[in-house]
Motif scaffolding. Structure first.
Motif, PDB file in Angstrom:
ATOM      1  N   LEU A  56      -6.815  -7.718   0.192  1.00 27.88           N
ATOM      2  CA  LEU A  56      -6.337  -9.232   0.879  1.00 27.88           C
ATOM      3  C   LEU A  56      -5.852 -10.564  -1.028  1.00 27.88           C
ATOM      4  CD1 LEU A  56      -7.592 -10.531   3.356  1.00 27.88           C
ATOM      5  CD2 LEU A  56      -5.954  -9.638   3.631  1.00 27.88           C
ATOM      6  N   PRO A  57      -6.248 -10.205  -1.667  1.00 33.01           N
ATOM      7  CA  PRO A  57      -6.348 -11.238  -3.264  1.00 33.01           C
ATOM      8  C   PRO A  57      -5.089 -10.545  -3.667  1.00 33.01           C
ATOM      9  CG  PRO A  57      -8.408 -10.485  -3.326  1.00 33.01           C
ATOM     10  CD  PRO A  57      -7.771  -9.680  -2.106  1.00 33.01           C
ATOM     11  N   TRP A  58      -3.844  -9.243  -3.879  1.00 36.76           N
ATOM     12  CA  TRP A  58      -2.929  -8.539  -3.868  1.00 36.76           C
ATOM     13  C   TRP A  58      -1.678  -9.842  -3.169  1.00 36.76           C
ATOM     14  CZ3 TRP A  58      -1.574  -6.808  -8.361  1.00 36.76           C
ATOM     15  CH2 TRP A  58      -3.244  -6.345  -9.274  1.00 36.76           C
ATOM     16  N   ALA A 230       5.381   1.127  -3.875  1.00 37.36           N
ATOM     17  CA  ALA A 230       5.267   0.850  -2.337  1.00 37.36           C
ATOM     18  C   ALA A 230       5.895   1.842  -1.204  1.00 37.36           C
ATOM     19  CB  ALA A 230       6.754   0.010  -2.304  1.00 37.36           C
ATOM     20  N   VAL A 231       6.955   2.458  -1.917  1.00 31.37           N
ATOM     21  CA  VAL A 231       7.541   3.250  -0.701  1.00 31.37           C
ATOM     22  C   VAL A 231       6.523   4.836  -0.213  1.00 31.37           C
ATOM     23  CG1 VAL A 231       8.850   5.488   0.218  1.00 31.37           C
ATOM     24  CG2 VAL A 231       9.909   3.014  -0.152  1.00 31.37           C
ATOM     25  N   GLY A 232       5.779   5.449  -1.921  1.00 30.82           N
ATOM     26  CA  GLY A 232       4.395   5.934  -1.836  1.00 30.82           C
ATOM     27  C   GLY A 232       3.144   5.546  -1.054  1.00 30.82           C
ATOM     28  N   ASN A 233       2.607   4.537  -1.061  1.00 25.67           N
ATOM     29  CA  ASN A 233       1.397   4.179  -0.687  1.00 25.67           C
ATOM     30  C   ASN A 233       1.393   3.982   0.888  1.00 25.67           C
ATOM     31  OD1 ASN A 233      -0.067   3.445  -2.539  1.00 25.67           O
ATOM     32  ND2 ASN A 233       0.083   1.373  -2.343  1.00 25.67           N
ATOM     33  N   ILE A 234       3.050   3.670   1.730  1.00 23.03           N
ATOM     34  CA  ILE A 234       3.759   4.114   3.263  1.00 23.03           C
ATOM     35  C   ILE A 234       3.435   5.166   3.507  1.00 23.03           C
ATOM     36  CG2 ILE A 234       4.885   3.851   4.656  1.00 23.03           C
ATOM     37  CD1 ILE A 234       6.375   1.692   3.099  1.00 23.03           C
ATOM     38  N   LEU A 353       3.418  -5.671  -4.027  1.00 23.31           N
ATOM     39  CA  LEU A 353       4.629  -4.648  -3.153  1.00 23.31           C
ATOM     40  C   LEU A 353       3.574  -3.159  -2.941  1.00 23.31           C
ATOM     41  CD1 LEU A 353       8.377  -4.789  -5.105  1.00 23.31           C
ATOM     42  CD2 LEU A 353       7.592  -6.055  -3.112  1.00 23.31           C
ATOM     43  N   ALA A 354       3.266  -2.981  -3.908  1.00 21.39           N
ATOM     44  CA  ALA A 354       2.369  -1.784  -3.324  1.00 21.39           C
ATOM     45  C   ALA A 354       1.214  -1.430  -2.431  1.00 21.39           C
ATOM     46  CB  ALA A 354       1.721  -0.667  -4.679  1.00 21.39           C
ATOM     47  N   MET A 355       0.494  -2.618  -3.098  1.00 18.39           N
ATOM     48  CA  MET A 355      -0.605  -3.051  -2.334  1.00 18.39           C
ATOM     49  C   MET A 355      -0.562  -3.391  -0.920  1.00 18.39           C
ATOM     50  SD  MET A 355      -3.012  -2.403  -3.714  1.00 18.39           S
ATOM     51  CE  MET A 355      -4.171  -3.189  -2.958  1.00 18.39           C
TER      52      MET A 355
END
Length: 429
Positions: A56-58, A230-234, A353-355
């Motif tokens: 959540l902090p990110w 970002a897309v990678g984390n999805i 963005l990634a988080m």
């Protein structure tokens, strides 16, 4: 003197040791916290709250945290953040001894630990290029070592140690992590001072945060570098959500076999981090990033098609190698081209963005598995990764990378701290 022959400054060794020790503690806590939460509740939603609290902090303060790091002394930010995290972990440790530990307390501590991690990680990302004189090749070597040590400490050693320490008592893994943060703080406190970036005209924190985020979205190269994780984390969270069930139901592996699959992925990550500099030198950083992204997508496609655990393990190892190389090359390039006074905000914007993408990926994986079958999230993840590769290929091309490095070359930053050798600004591979 050839860039490849230049030695990393002595200060880097202390930073490397500090982050390795801290990563070991993180690995201990990463394994112990969910098990500790299980001693308090069996409610899946309560367990999810504890897990989500750390991210959540990110989501809430990512860009603002970067703006603060750009205002503060980065070395001081790092050691104070780790010192406070060491003190913070004493609270649940004492509460567990007094039998006062609760899920809300664990969630609150996890949130504050995540906030400290936001400040430490952002400050460390911004401090490293100052320490190394923004030399691209030195940054790749340094990030390769940092990434490899982090993977080994938090992925291989920390989790089994955390489980073993928990067997000795609920407070033991928390105390171990607190000690790791205290040692890290002491090491970081001894790092060499580096020149402060030129301060901007006094603006509100919110305005500075917005300007840092806008800098990322206006620059196609930086935007391409931010879109990949970002897309990678999805994609990866969609896979991770169903991987345990996929391994048990489709590959017929037990709990030990599942652990071995994760070990294969971590092993690939170590290999990828180790060869990242070689790939960047041979292919050019832009082409290497495109190739590693494509490898990740093809590896997940292989995982989706796997009929046994051996093929799945190989696919995860290859995917891990692609991820490991990407996580060295991308941040190193960003550190080499972003102005020092913006580094904290640019790094935190990319990380935010990634988080933010991660929860969406987890939901997507669960929904696809429920609506279709266990292989569907894997195929969709592979499609997302390959599409992202095609979309960002021109955004992070060798031509753009070389132009950005050339533009960053006349920077005012001095060479690496504590280094006896002069460093060419913006030297390319």
């Amino acid at each position: 003197m050839s860039t490849d022959m230049k030695k990393l400054p002595a200060g880097f060794g202390r930073l490397w040791t500090a982050q390795t020790v801290s990563s070991l503690g993180d690995g201990v806590t990463h394994a112990a916290l969910p098990l500790l939460a299980l001693t308090l509740t069996r409610d899946p939603m309560a367990l999810a709250v504890v897990t989500a609290a750390g991210t959540l902090p990110w989501v809430l303060f990512g860009v603002l945290g970067g703006a603060l790091v750009d205002r503060w002394d980065r070395r001081s930010t790092m050691w104070i953040a780790d010192a406070l995290r060491a003190v913070l972990l004493a609270i649940p440790a004492v509460a567990s001894v007094l039998d006062l530990l609760s899920v809300p307390l664990l969630a609150a501590v996890t949130f504050l630990l995540g906030l400290g991690g936001l400040l430490f990680d952002t400050a460390a990302t911004a401090y490293l290029p100052d320490l190394l004189g923004r030399d691209p090749a030195l940054l790749e070597r340094a990030n390769s070592r940092l990434r490899g040590a982090q993977t080994a400490a938090s992925g291989f050693v920390g989790p089994p140690a955390g489980s073993a320490l928990l067997a000795l008592g609920r407070a033991v893994p928390l105390v171990a992590d607190a000690v790791s943060f205290a040692l890290s703080a002491l090491l970081v406190r001894s790092l060499p001072a580096v020149p402060r970036s030129v301060p901007e005209a006094r603006e509100s924190l919110l305005r500075q945060a917005r300007s840092g985020a806008a800098y990322v979205f206006r620059d196609r190269l930086l935007l391409g570098l931010a879109l990949r994780p970002a897309v990678g984390n999805i994609a990866f969270l969609a896979v991770e959500t169903v991987l345990a069930l996929f391994a048990h139901d489709r590959l017929a592996v037990d709990d030990v076999g599942y652990g071995l699959l994760l070990t294969a992925e971590a092993t690939g990550g170590l290999l990828g981090a180790g060869i990242a500099t070689f790939l960047g030198r041979r292919l050019g950083t832009g082409t290497a990033l495109t190739c590693t992204a494509a490898v990740e997508g093809l590896a997940i496609l292989g995982l989706a098609s796997a009929g046994n655990a051996y093929v799945a393990g190989l696919a995860l190892a290859v995917c891990g190698a692609g991820m490991g190389a990407t996580m060295v090359l991308g941040p190193s390039l960003r550190q080499a081209i972003v102005p020092a006074h913006l580094m904290g905000r640019v790094a935190s914007t990319s990380r935010m963005l990634a988080m933010c993408a991660a929860p969406f990926g987890a939901f997507l994986g669960g929904w696809l598995a429920t609506a279709y079958d266990l292989r569907t999230p894997l195929y969709v993840a592979a499609g997302l990764l390959l599409t992202m590769t095609a979309v960002t290929a021109t955004m992070t091309s060798n031509r753009r990378v070389e132009a950005a490095l050339k533009a960053a070359a006349p920077a005012d930053d001095p060479g690496p701290a504590e280094s006896a050798e002069p460093v060419r600004q913006g030297a390319s591979d």
